[in-house]
Design a protein around this motif. Structure first.
Motif, short mmCIF file in Angstrom:
data_model
loop_
_atom_site.label_atom_id
_atom_site.label_comp_id
_atom_site.label_asym_id
_atom_site.label_seq_id
_atom_site.Cartn_x
_atom_site.Cartn_y
_atom_site.Cartn_z
N PRO A 26 0.82 -1.23 -0.09
CA PRO A 26 0.06 -0.28 0.06
C PRO A 26 0.79 1.32 0.04
O PRO A 26 0.32 2.25 -0.52
CB PRO A 26 -0.92 -0.05 1.25
CG PRO A 26 -0.75 -1.50 1.74
CD PRO A 26 0.72 -2.03 1.14
N VAL A 27 2.09 1.20 0.78
CA VAL A 27 2.65 2.38 0.92
C VAL A 27 4.29 1.91 0.63
O VAL A 27 4.60 1.04 1.47
CB VAL A 27 2.69 3.10 2.04
CG1 VAL A 27 3.84 4.42 2.14
CG2 VAL A 27 1.06 3.59 2.10
N VAL A 28 5.31 2.60 0.03
CA VAL A 28 6.57 2.29 -0.04
C VAL A 28 7.00 3.57 0.53
O VAL A 28 6.92 4.58 -0.27
CB VAL A 28 6.97 1.71 -1.25
CG1 VAL A 28 8.58 1.79 -1.45
CG2 VAL A 28 6.57 0.52 -1.73
N VAL A 29 8.04 3.57 1.40
CA VAL A 29 8.84 4.65 1.98
C VAL A 29 10.23 4.41 1.41
O VAL A 29 10.95 3.41 1.60
CB VAL A 29 8.75 4.85 3.46
CG1 VAL A 29 9.78 5.99 3.61
CG2 VAL A 29 7.57 5.19 3.98
N GLN A 30 10.87 5.55 0.47
CA GLN A 30 12.09 5.47 0.05
C GLN A 30 12.78 6.92 0.23
O GLN A 30 12.10 7.84 -0.15
CB GLN A 30 12.06 5.30 -1.55
CG GLN A 30 13.46 5.26 -1.95
CD GLN A 30 14.19 3.97 -1.37
OE1 GLN A 30 13.83 2.76 -1.45
NE2 GLN A 30 15.49 4.29 -1.19
N GLY A 31 13.71 6.88 0.99
CA GLY A 31 14.40 8.12 1.51
C GLY A 31 13.16 9.10 2.21
O GLY A 31 12.53 8.78 3.09
N ASP A 32 13.08 10.39 1.74
CA ASP A 32 12.08 11.32 2.45
C ASP A 32 10.92 11.28 1.75
O ASP A 32 9.92 12.18 1.87
CB ASP A 32 12.79 12.60 2.58
CG ASP A 32 12.88 13.22 1.41
OD1 ASP A 32 12.76 12.45 0.11
OD2 ASP A 32 13.23 14.62 1.13
N LEU A 33 10.34 10.22 0.68
CA LEU A 33 9.37 10.16 0.13
C LEU A 33 8.46 8.83 0.37
O LEU A 33 8.96 8.11 0.61
CB LEU A 33 9.45 10.35 -1.52
CG LEU A 33 9.89 11.53 -1.86
CD1 LEU A 33 10.16 11.57 -3.45
CD2 LEU A 33 9.12 12.63 -1.68
N LEU A 70 -9.24 9.87 1.60
CA LEU A 70 -9.38 9.51 2.92
C LEU A 70 -8.52 8.23 3.27
O LEU A 70 -7.87 8.06 4.05
CB LEU A 70 -10.76 9.25 3.61
CG LEU A 70 -11.53 10.59 3.56
CD1 LEU A 70 -12.96 10.33 3.66
CD2 LEU A 70 -11.06 11.40 4.47
N MET A 71 -8.63 7.30 2.03
CA MET A 71 -8.07 6.13 2.14
C MET A 71 -6.50 6.34 1.90
O MET A 71 -5.54 5.73 2.53
CB MET A 71 -8.45 5.12 1.23
CG MET A 71 -7.87 3.57 1.37
SD MET A 71 -8.21 2.98 3.03
CE MET A 71 -9.79 2.48 2.89
N ILE A 72 -5.97 7.19 1.19
CA ILE A 72 -4.64 7.69 1.11
C ILE A 72 -3.96 7.97 2.53
O ILE A 72 -2.88 7.54 3.00
CB ILE A 72 -4.33 8.90 0.11
CG1 ILE A 72 -4.36 8.13 -1.15
CG2 ILE A 72 -2.92 9.36 0.37
CD1 ILE A 72 -4.62 9.09 -2.23
N LEU A 73 -5.05 8.84 3.23
CA LEU A 73 -4.42 9.22 4.60
C LEU A 73 -4.58 8.30 5.47
O LEU A 73 -3.42 8.00 6.42
CB LEU A 73 -5.45 10.32 5.21
CG LEU A 73 -5.58 11.73 4.41
CD1 LEU A 73 -6.50 12.74 4.94
CD2 LEU A 73 -4.21 12.55 4.09
N ALA A 74 -5.42 7.07 5.34
CA ALA A 74 -5.54 5.91 6.29
C ALA A 74 -3.99 5.32 5.99
O ALA A 74 -3.62 4.65 7.09
CB ALA A 74 -6.64 5.31 6.25
N GLN A 75 -3.72 5.12 4.80
CA GLN A 75 -2.65 4.19 4.30
C GLN A 75 -1.47 4.77 4.89
O GLN A 75 -0.23 4.28 5.43
CB GLN A 75 -2.57 4.17 2.82
CG GLN A 75 -3.59 3.25 2.24
CD GLN A 75 -3.69 1.75 2.80
OE1 GLN A 75 -2.77 1.23 3.52
NE2 GLN A 75 -4.61 0.91 2.22
N LEU A 76 -1.29 6.26 4.71
CA LEU A 76 -0.26 6.91 5.41
C LEU A 76 -0.08 7.02 6.78
O LEU A 76 1.10 6.62 7.40
CB LEU A 76 -0.38 8.39 4.91
CG LEU A 76 0.26 8.60 3.69
CD1 LEU A 76 -0.28 10.09 3.27
CD2 LEU A 76 1.77 8.34 3.29
#
Length: 153
Positions: A26-33, A70-76
């Motif tokens: 759902p989310v991949v964090v790479q560096g500061d993104l 809203l789902m983007i915020l929930a995933q974050l």
């Protein structure tokens, strides 16, 4: 004011972060993104299915895009632990299931864009794409993905 406080002030309750429906994160964090995979249109726990310009109105499409936001915020929140780690919404990509003659994709995706501005203020201003497509997964009306700059990466 924390983002949680801001959400309460706005009367916004985030949905539970949805599990992926295929082989992706759902989310991949790479560096500061943080790269948020496309989130499909849920409103009040129900999928918003159909096609703009056919059986889904502009208003319903905008609500569907807000549901994606809203789902983007929930995933974050699930991935980062707190929405206070969001430094800026960098970009939203909006996909609208629409007929060939429907040209209001930007208005539809405003549903997600306006939410980001409500929640994050200036940090919610972002670059964006809003495109029409002939079909989306599960027959949904709208899908939105995001790139977000994060603090403390």
């Amino acid at each position: 004011m924390s983002i949680e406080q801001r959400l309460q002030e706005l009367g916004i309750t985030l949905p539970a972060a949805a599990a992926p429906v295929a082989s992706y994160l759902p989310v991949v964090v790479q560096g500061d993104l943080a790269y948020v995979s496309g989130q499909i249109s849920f409103v009040e726990g129900e999928l918003v299915k159909g096609r703009l310009g056919d059986d889904v109105s502009l208003e319903e499409g905008m609500a569907a895009a807000r549901g994606c936001g809203l789902m983007i915020l929930a995933q974050l929140k699930a991935a980062l632990g707190s929405l206070d780690r969001v430094e800026r919404v960098v970009k939203l990509g909006g996909f609208v299931n629409s007929t060939p003659d429907f040209t209001d994709q930007p208005k539809v995706i405003n549903g997600a864009s306006d939410l980001m501005l409500e929640v994050f203020g200036e940090a919610g201003k972002h670059a964006r794409a809003a495109v029409g497509v002939p079909a989306l997964p599960l027959g949904v009306a709208v899908e939105v993905d995001a790139v977000v700059a994060i603090k403390g990466a």
